[in-house]
Write a protein that holds these residues in place. Structure first.
Motif, PDB file in Angstrom:
ATOM      1  N   GLN A  26      45.125  34.001  35.299  1.00 26.24           N
ATOM      2  CA  GLN A  26      44.291  33.005  35.981  1.00 26.24           C
ATOM      3  C   GLN A  26      42.903  32.941  35.342  1.00 26.24           C
ATOM      4  OE1 GLN A  26      44.374  35.637  39.746  1.00 26.24           O
ATOM      5  NE2 GLN A  26      42.400  34.585  39.938  1.00 26.24           N
ATOM      6  N   TRP A  27      42.235  31.794  35.532  1.00 28.56           N
ATOM      7  CA  TRP A  27      40.851  31.640  35.104  1.00 28.56           C
ATOM      8  C   TRP A  27      39.949  32.215  36.195  1.00 28.56           C
ATOM      9  CZ3 TRP A  27      38.867  29.338  30.613  1.00 28.56           C
ATOM     10  CH2 TRP A  27      39.826  28.808  29.746  1.00 28.56           C
ATOM     11  N   ILE A  28      38.996  33.069  35.793  1.00 29.69           N
ATOM     12  CA  ILE A  28      38.125  33.736  36.756  1.00 29.69           C
ATOM     13  C   ILE A  28      36.669  33.477  36.390  1.00 29.69           C
ATOM     14  CG2 ILE A  28      37.404  35.988  37.668  1.00 29.69           C
ATOM     15  CD1 ILE A  28      40.234  36.970  37.292  1.00 29.69           C
ATOM     16  N   ASP A  29      35.835  33.281  37.425  1.00 27.21           N
ATOM     17  CA  ASP A  29      34.402  33.089  37.192  1.00 27.21           C
ATOM     18  C   ASP A  29      33.806  34.338  36.551  1.00 27.21           C
ATOM     19  OD1 ASP A  29      34.583  30.630  38.392  1.00 27.21           O
ATOM     20  OD2 ASP A  29      33.816  31.300  40.337  1.00 27.21           O
ATOM     21  N   ILE A  30      33.012  34.137  35.510  1.00 29.12           N
ATOM     22  CA  ILE A  30      32.397  35.261  34.808  1.00 29.12           C
ATOM     23  C   ILE A  30      31.507  36.076  35.739  1.00 29.12           C
ATOM     24  CG2 ILE A  30      30.735  35.855  32.990  1.00 29.12           C
ATOM     25  CD1 ILE A  30      31.889  33.597  31.320  1.00 29.12           C
ATOM     26  N   GLU A  31      30.900  35.422  36.725  1.00 31.49           N
ATOM     27  CA  GLU A  31      30.002  36.143  37.637  1.00 31.49           C
ATOM     28  C   GLU A  31      30.750  37.141  38.513  1.00 31.49           C
ATOM     29  OE1 GLU A  31      29.783  32.888  41.294  1.00 31.49           O
ATOM     30  OE2 GLU A  31      28.135  33.032  39.848  1.00 31.49           O
ATOM     31  N   LEU A  32      32.077  37.027  38.573  1.00 31.96           N
ATOM     32  CA  LEU A  32      32.886  37.963  39.358  1.00 31.96           C
ATOM     33  C   LEU A  32      33.396  39.137  38.525  1.00 31.96           C
ATOM     34  CD1 LEU A  32      35.029  35.490  41.508  1.00 31.96           C
ATOM     35  CD2 LEU A  32      32.936  36.715  42.169  1.00 31.96           C
ATOM     36  N   LEU A  33      33.136  39.093  37.209  1.00 29.58           N
ATOM     37  CA  LEU A  33      33.618  40.144  36.316  1.00 29.58           C
ATOM     38  C   LEU A  33      32.537  41.195  36.115  1.00 29.58           C
ATOM     39  CD1 LEU A  33      35.379  37.937  33.605  1.00 29.58           C
ATOM     40  CD2 LEU A  33      36.400  39.017  35.622  1.00 29.58           C
ATOM     41  N   VAL A  34      32.916  42.469  36.212  1.00 29.33           N
ATOM     42  CA  VAL A  34      31.962  43.565  36.057  1.00 29.33           C
ATOM     43  C   VAL A  34      32.518  44.606  35.081  1.00 29.33           C
ATOM     44  CG1 VAL A  34      30.961  43.265  38.341  1.00 29.33           C
ATOM     45  CG2 VAL A  34      32.934  44.790  38.049  1.00 29.33           C
ATOM     46  N   VAL A  35      31.613  45.453  34.601  1.00 29.48           N
ATOM     47  CA  VAL A  35      31.972  46.513  33.652  1.00 29.48           C
ATOM     48  C   VAL A  35      31.768  47.861  34.322  1.00 29.48           C
ATOM     49  CG1 VAL A  35      31.432  47.564  31.428  1.00 29.48           C
ATOM     50  CG2 VAL A  35      31.328  45.069  31.684  1.00 29.48           C
TER      51      VAL A  35
END
Length: 292
Positions: A26-35
């Motif tokens: 799925q396409w996910i908002d970058i703001e929801l991705l964390v490291v």
């Protein structure tokens, strides 16, 4: 279409398979991705350079999915792809395509280690083949320069017994040589090496250990290249094997004397250059005759 190879179905089946939960795409908002820095690498200066390179050449056709795991708060921890994600953000994109696989932090760290530690290394030959098929400028230039000199770029790991004179397998080095000496001088140097008696028809001299010192000694002497016939004659008369033995002795002498290490390739290049300078001395310009 003989180059299209199907997936082999004859591989042995593992004795047991525990694939875990199936992933979703799925396409996910970058703001929801964390490291998660408990297992992910830090972003150092070389990482930032890599991100800038990806951003400057951003192309969705070269963007593989980002591997992520869902965590608390509706966010997703990046397992693999933080460089790509940072580059996409730098380009102004708000979403990236992701492979979402449910797993806890322990399994996330294990996945990160497996993906980044068990990757099959792509060779310079494979990169060259792909770049040539993609009609990338550097690969076309490499192919054209070698072909014009009567040489051929190797495209795979060929057994020593099957290699031929004039085949160049030092792709990474040849790219650097073109950047250093220019396309024209590189082609002239390759032509001399290919046409000179002794070097042009001796397979061993086209391996990196001999090819590099020969190439550099010639390419760094444009005055010799201007007299290609004399240069070919000098190479034909040169005993490279004797110079190699001398280089080996010099390496051993330096080691016994506790002197800084200098590789045999570097010393051999210097010895070949000295031999060329002796065989083809630079002539001093004569003064112009005085008017009567």
């Amino acid at each position: 279409m003989s180059e299209l190879r199907p997936i082999s179905r004859d591989l042995p089946r593992p004795p047991s398979i525990e694939p875990g939960p199936a992933p979703m795409l799925q396409w996910i908002d970058i703001e929801l991705l964390v490291v998660d820095e408990s297992y992910q690498r830090e972003l150092r200066a070389d990482n930032m350079k890599a991100i800038r390179r990806i951003a400057e050449r951003f192309d969705w056709s070269k963007f593989s999915t980002v591997h992520v795991a869902p965590i608390e708060g509706g966010r997703f921890a990046i397992i693999d792809g933080q460089h790509r994600t940072h580059a996409a953000a730098a380009c102004g994109f708000s979403q990236v395509p992701c492979q979402v696989t449910p797993m806890d932090r322990t399994r996330q760290a294990a996945a990160f280690a497996a993906i980044n530690g068990l990757v099959t290394r792509v060779t310079a030959w494979q990169i060259y083949k792909a770049a040539l098929t993609a009609r990338e400028t550097w690969a076309i230039e490499l192919d054209e320069i070698a072909s014009a000199a009567g040489c051929k770029i190797g495209r795979n790991a060929t057994p020593a017994a099957d290699k031929q004179a004039g085949q160049i397998y030092s792709i990474t080095y040849l790219r650097k040589a073109i950047a250093t000496h220019g396309a024209e001088r590189t082609q002239k140097t390759l032509t001399v090496l290919r046409e000179a008696e002794g070097t042009g028809d001796t397979v061993e001299l086209w391996s990196f250990a001999y090819f590099k010192p020969l190439f550099e000694a010639i390419a760094s002497r444009p005055r010799c290249l201007r007299n290609s016939d004399g240069l070919k004659a000098s190479l034909a008369a040169m005993d490279v094997w004797a110079l190699e033995s001398e280089a080996e002795n010099m390496v051993a002498q330096r080691r016994r004397a506790g002197q800084p290490f200098v590789s045999k390739i570097e010393i051999l290049e210097s010895l070949i250059g000295d031999a060329l300078d002796k065989a083809m001395p630079e002539r001093m310009a004569l003064p112009a005759p005085k008017a009567a």
